[in-house]
Write a protein that holds these residues in place. Structure first.
Motif, PDB file in Angstrom:
ATOM      1  N   LYS A  98       0.831  -1.198   0.000  1.00 35.98           N
ATOM      2  CA  LYS A  98       0.000   0.000   0.000  1.00 35.98           C
ATOM      3  C   LYS A  98       0.869   1.251   0.000  1.00 35.98           C
ATOM      4  O   LYS A  98       1.716   1.428   0.874  1.00 35.98           O
ATOM      5  CB  LYS A  98      -0.925   0.003   1.211  1.00 35.98           C
ATOM      6  CG  LYS A  98      -1.917   1.166   1.211  1.00 35.98           C
ATOM      7  CD  LYS A  98      -2.834   1.107   2.419  1.00 35.98           C
ATOM      8  CE  LYS A  98      -3.816   2.287   2.405  1.00 35.98           C
ATOM      9  NZ  LYS A  98      -4.703   2.275   3.605  1.00 35.98           N
ATOM     10  N   MET A  99       0.645   2.114  -0.980  1.00 38.31           N
ATOM     11  CA  MET A  99       1.425   3.343  -1.107  1.00 38.31           C
ATOM     12  C   MET A  99       0.508   4.558  -1.043  1.00 38.31           C
ATOM     13  O   MET A  99      -0.663   4.500  -1.444  1.00 38.31           O
ATOM     14  CB  MET A  99       2.187   3.353  -2.443  1.00 38.31           C
ATOM     15  CG  MET A  99       3.087   2.147  -2.666  1.00 38.31           C
ATOM     16  SD  MET A  99       4.456   2.030  -1.514  1.00 38.31           S
ATOM     17  CE  MET A  99       5.532   3.324  -2.147  1.00 38.31           C
ATOM     18  N   SER A 100       1.044   5.652  -0.554  1.00 37.89           N
ATOM     19  CA  SER A 100       0.295   6.909  -0.531  1.00 37.89           C
ATOM     20  C   SER A 100       1.273   8.069  -0.575  1.00 37.89           C
ATOM     21  O   SER A 100       2.472   7.901  -0.323  1.00 37.89           O
ATOM     22  CB  SER A 100      -0.578   7.010   0.721  1.00 37.89           C
ATOM     23  OG  SER A 100       0.226   7.028   1.881  1.00 37.89           O
ATOM     24  N   VAL A 101       0.771   9.253  -0.889  1.00 39.03           N
ATOM     25  CA  VAL A 101       1.602  10.446  -0.962  1.00 39.03           C
ATOM     26  C   VAL A 101       1.901  10.950   0.457  1.00 39.03           C
ATOM     27  O   VAL A 101       1.004  11.025   1.305  1.00 39.03           O
ATOM     28  CB  VAL A 101       0.900  11.559  -1.762  1.00 39.03           C
ATOM     29  CG1 VAL A 101       1.738  12.838  -1.763  1.00 39.03           C
ATOM     30  CG2 VAL A 101       0.647  11.109  -3.198  1.00 39.03           C
ATOM     31  N   VAL A 102       3.158  11.273   0.694  1.00 37.36           N
ATOM     32  CA  VAL A 102       3.550  11.905   1.958  1.00 37.36           C
ATOM     33  C   VAL A 102       3.195  13.381   1.841  1.00 37.36           C
ATOM     34  O   VAL A 102       3.853  14.144   1.139  1.00 37.36           O
ATOM     35  CB  VAL A 102       5.056  11.719   2.221  1.00 37.36           C
ATOM     36  CG1 VAL A 102       5.461  12.416   3.516  1.00 37.36           C
ATOM     37  CG2 VAL A 102       5.403  10.232   2.267  1.00 37.36           C
ATOM     38  N   MET A 138       6.621  12.432  -2.776  1.00 34.36           N
ATOM     39  CA  MET A 138       7.120  11.281  -2.044  1.00 34.36           C
ATOM     40  C   MET A 138       5.973  10.295  -1.801  1.00 34.36           C
ATOM     41  O   MET A 138       4.902  10.674  -1.321  1.00 34.36           O
ATOM     42  CB  MET A 138       7.718  11.703  -0.707  1.00 34.36           C
ATOM     43  CG  MET A 138       9.044  12.420  -0.827  1.00 34.36           C
ATOM     44  SD  MET A 138      10.334  11.347  -1.498  1.00 34.36           S
ATOM     45  CE  MET A 138      11.784  12.280  -1.011  1.00 34.36           C
ATOM     46  N   HIS A 139       6.224   9.022  -2.123  1.00 33.95           N
ATOM     47  CA  HIS A 139       5.242   7.969  -1.900  1.00 33.95           C
ATOM     48  C   HIS A 139       5.853   6.941  -0.948  1.00 33.95           C
ATOM     49  O   HIS A 139       7.024   6.586  -1.093  1.00 33.95           O
ATOM     50  CB  HIS A 139       4.865   7.292  -3.210  1.00 33.95           C
ATOM     51  CG  HIS A 139       4.165   8.186  -4.191  1.00 33.95           C
ATOM     52  ND1 HIS A 139       4.797   9.231  -4.841  1.00 33.95           N
ATOM     53  CD2 HIS A 139       2.886   8.188  -4.631  1.00 33.95           C
ATOM     54  CE1 HIS A 139       3.931   9.840  -5.639  1.00 33.95           C
ATOM     55  NE2 HIS A 139       2.763   9.226  -5.528  1.00 33.95           N
ATOM     56  N   ALA A 140       5.059   6.452   0.002  1.00 33.99           N
ATOM     57  CA  ALA A 140       5.596   5.548   1.011  1.00 33.99           C
ATOM     58  C   ALA A 140       4.500   4.642   1.552  1.00 33.99           C
ATOM     59  O   ALA A 140       3.303   4.946   1.428  1.00 33.99           O
ATOM     60  CB  ALA A 140       6.215   6.350   2.154  1.00 33.99           C
ATOM     61  N   PRO A 141       4.878   3.513   2.161  1.00 32.73           N
ATOM     62  CA  PRO A 141       3.892   2.678   2.847  1.00 32.73           C
ATOM     63  C   PRO A 141       3.394   3.380   4.102  1.00 32.73           C
ATOM     64  O   PRO A 141       3.965   4.395   4.515  1.00 32.73           O
ATOM     65  CB  PRO A 141       4.683   1.408   3.173  1.00 32.73           C
ATOM     66  CG  PRO A 141       6.110   1.844   3.213  1.00 32.73           C
ATOM     67  CD  PRO A 141       6.228   2.940   2.204  1.00 32.73           C
TER      68      PRO A 141
END
Length: 461
Positions: free
Chosen positions: A110-114, A127-130
Motif C-alpha cells: 500500500k502506497m500513498s503520498v507523503v 514522495m510515496h511511502a507505505p
C-alpha cells in the motif's frame, strides 16, 4: 567451464533494487537466482524512510497534485547543478509513476503520498511511502512477494566474487563464494545490485575525504564488490565523489530524525547554541556543515506542533516512545537541559523568531510562518554518511558501459552500484534520489531483461 547452476537471470544483492529487478523478471516467467552477501534482506532500503519520489501517479491525482516527468526531471537537475546525466534522470522520472503503482497494485504494498511536508528541492508533493513511512516495512513486503514465487531462488550469505565473460567479452555468469566454497552460476543476464562503497572506509577516504570522518549509517555490507567486479570486466565509473549525507542521526537510539523537524519550522544549532547555515538547503550537504562545527554535533529545536505532526513516521514514532528528546516550557530551561549556553541559545531563538515571512535571513533561509510555540523540543543529532551516489556507468536501460561508453553485453547495474542522479557532490542529493535509483533502475533493468529475452527467443521466454 563447469557450471554449478544455470538460470535466466542472476542478481547479486538483495536490497530494494535487487528485489524489484527479481520480481519484475520472475513475474514474466523467468528463472531468477538472487544472491545476498548477508544473512538478512535489509540493505540501505531498510534503513531509509521508505519514501520513493514519483510523478504523475494516481495517488497524486486523487489529491489534485500537479506534477509531471518534466517537473521532476527539472527539480533533480536543479538540485545537482545539472551535473548528472539528464537522460538518466528522465528515465527514472518516467518510470517512477509506473513503479509506485505496480508496487501498490501488483505487489500489494500500500502506497500513498507523503503530504505532511515537502523535502528540500521538490516543487511538488511526490514522495510515496507505505503507511509506516518505513523502509523496513517496504523490505518486509518485498521479501513476502519474493517468497511467494517459486521461480526466484534466494541464497543468503553468498557474495559476488567476479563476473565471468566469454571470449567475445559477453558476461555469461558470476562466481560466488559461500560457506560451501566457490560456485559458478551461469545466467543469460546479470544484475549488479550490491549497493555502493559507503561501508569501505578506505574507498571513502580515497574518493570522498570530506565525509570520511563522519559516522557511517548505511548497511555494513556495502563495501564496493559490485563496482569492483564491473571494473574488472572493463566497466567505466562516474561520480565517485557523490554521496548522500544526513545531518540528523540520533546517536543514542541509532535512529534517523526526519528532516521534517526542520522543514516544518524547526532550526539546527551547534554545541554552542548557535545556528550556522541554511537548514533548508538539504540534509545531505548540511552534514558537511555540521562536521565543521565544534565537537561535530548539534541539536534540532522544534515545538509540540511539529512533534505531533511527525508521529506518523515510524522512526520518529520510535524516537518519541523512547523519549530521546528534551522538552521545556521556555527556551532558557531547554538550554539548561541540553547543556548549551543559555544566553546564546536565547539570542539565537529570538533572532530566529524575528525573521519575516518571505524574507531570507543571513544564511539564506527563507521563512514562511515558522513561529515556534511552547512547549519546545530539542534532540541531539550527529552527521553521517548514508550511502555513496557514484558507481558503474550505465545507460537509461541500466546496462553497464565500458570506458568507451559501449554496452558490455548482458550486465546491468542498479542502485548504489551504478552512477546515480545526484551529480558529483553532496549538494546534488535530493530526498529520495537513492531509493529512486535503486528501485527505479531495478524496475527498468527487469523490464529490459524481459523484453530482450523475449526478443532473443522469438517471442517466447
Amino acid at each position: 567451464m563447469e557450471w554449478d547452476a544455470e538460470v535466466d537471470v542472476i542478481i547479486a544483492g538483495a536490497g530494494g533494487g535487487g528485489l524489484i529487478a527479481a520480481l519484475t523478471a520472475a513475474q514474466a516467467g523467468l528463472e531468477v537466482a538472487l544472491f545476498e552477501k548477508t544473512e538478512h534482506l535489509l540493505g540501505n532500503t531498510a534503513a531509509s524512510a521508505g519514501m520513493i519520489p514519483a510523478c504523475n501517479t494516481k495517488f497524486q491525482h486523487q489529491l489534485d497534485i500537479d506534477d509531471s516527468v518534466e517537473k521532476m526531471t527539472a527539480d533533480i537537475l536543479i538540485k545537482n547543478h545539472h551535473e548528472s546525466d539528464p537522460v538518466l534522470v528522465e528515465a527514472l522520472a518516467t518510470v517512477s509513476g509506473e513503479l509506485v503503482e505496480w508496487m501498490n497494485d501488483s505487489l500489494q504494498i500500500k502506497m500513498s503520498v507523503v503530504s505532511e511536508f515537502k523535502y528540500p528541492g521538490h516543487s511538488a508533493l511526490r514522495m510515496h511511502a507505505p503507511p509506516s513511512r518505513s523502509g523496513l516495512e517496504l523490505m518486509k513486503k518485498l521479501k513476502r512477494n519474493v517468497n511467494a514465487l517459486d521461480n526466484i531462488y534466494l541464497l543468503l550469505q553468498t557474495s559476488l566474487q567476479k563476473l565471468i565473460q566469454d571470449d567475445a567479452g559477453h558476461v555469461i555468469g558470476i562466481q560466488v563464494a559461500s560457506s560451501e566454497g566457490t560456485q559458478y552460476i551461469k545466467g543469460r543476464k546479470v544484475v549488479i545490485a550490491t549497493n555502493g562503497f559507503g561501508g569501505n572506509k578506505e574507498l571513502v577516504k580515497q574518493h570522498i575525504p570530506e565525509i570520511a570522518d563522519a559516522a557511517y549509517f548505511g548497511y555494513e555490507a556495502n563495501t564496493g564488490e559490485g563496482m569492483e567486479a564491473g571494473i574488472q570486466v572493463g566497466a567505466a565509473t562516474k561520480s565517485l565523489t557523490a554521496y548522500q549525507g544526513h545531518a540528523a542521526i540520533n546517536e543514542n537510539t541509532g535512529l534517523l530524525v526526519t528532516w521534517g523537524t526542520v522543514m516544518m519550522g524547526g532550526f539546527y544549532i551547534n554545541s554552542l547554541g548557535e545556528r550556522f547555515a541554511n537548514e533548508t538547503q538539504g540534509y545531505s550537504e548540511f552534514a558537511r556543515e555540521v562536521l565543521k562545527q565544534p565537537e561535530q554535533y548539534g541539536y534540532i529545536i522544534y515545538d509540540e506542533r511539529i512533534h505531533r505532526n511527525l508521529l506518523s513516521i515510524e522512526d520518529y514514532k520510535q524516537i518519541a516512545e523512547m523519549e530521546a528528546f528534551k522538552t521545556a516550557e521556555t527556551i532558557e530551561v531547554l538550554a539548561e537541559k541540553i547543556q548549551v549556553d543559555v544566553e546564546r541559545l536565547s539570542f539565537t531563538f529570538l533572532d530566529y523568531r524575528q525573521q519575516q515571512n518571505g524574507q531570507a535571513d543571513a544564511f539564506g533561509r527563507v521563512f514562511f510562518d515558522q513561529n515556534l510555540e511552547a512547549p519546545f523540543y530539542a534532540i541531539k543529532v550527529i552527521p553521517a554518511l548514508f550511502h555513496t551516489q557514484g558507481g558503474l556507468l550505465i545507460n537509461p536501460r541500466a546496462q553497464v558501459l565500458d570506458t568507451n561508453e559501449i554496452i558490455i553485453p548482458n550486465v546491468y547495474a542498479v542502485g548504489g552500484s551504478a552512477v546515480g542522479v545526484s551529480g558529483n557532490h553532496a549538494y546534488g542529493y535530493m530526498s529520495g534520489n537513492g531509493l529512486l535509483a535503486a528501485l527505479g533502475f531495478g524496475r527498468i533493468a527487469g523490464l529490459h531483461i524481459v523484453e530482450s529475452l523475449i526478443e532473443e527467443k522469438g517471442g517466447a521466454i
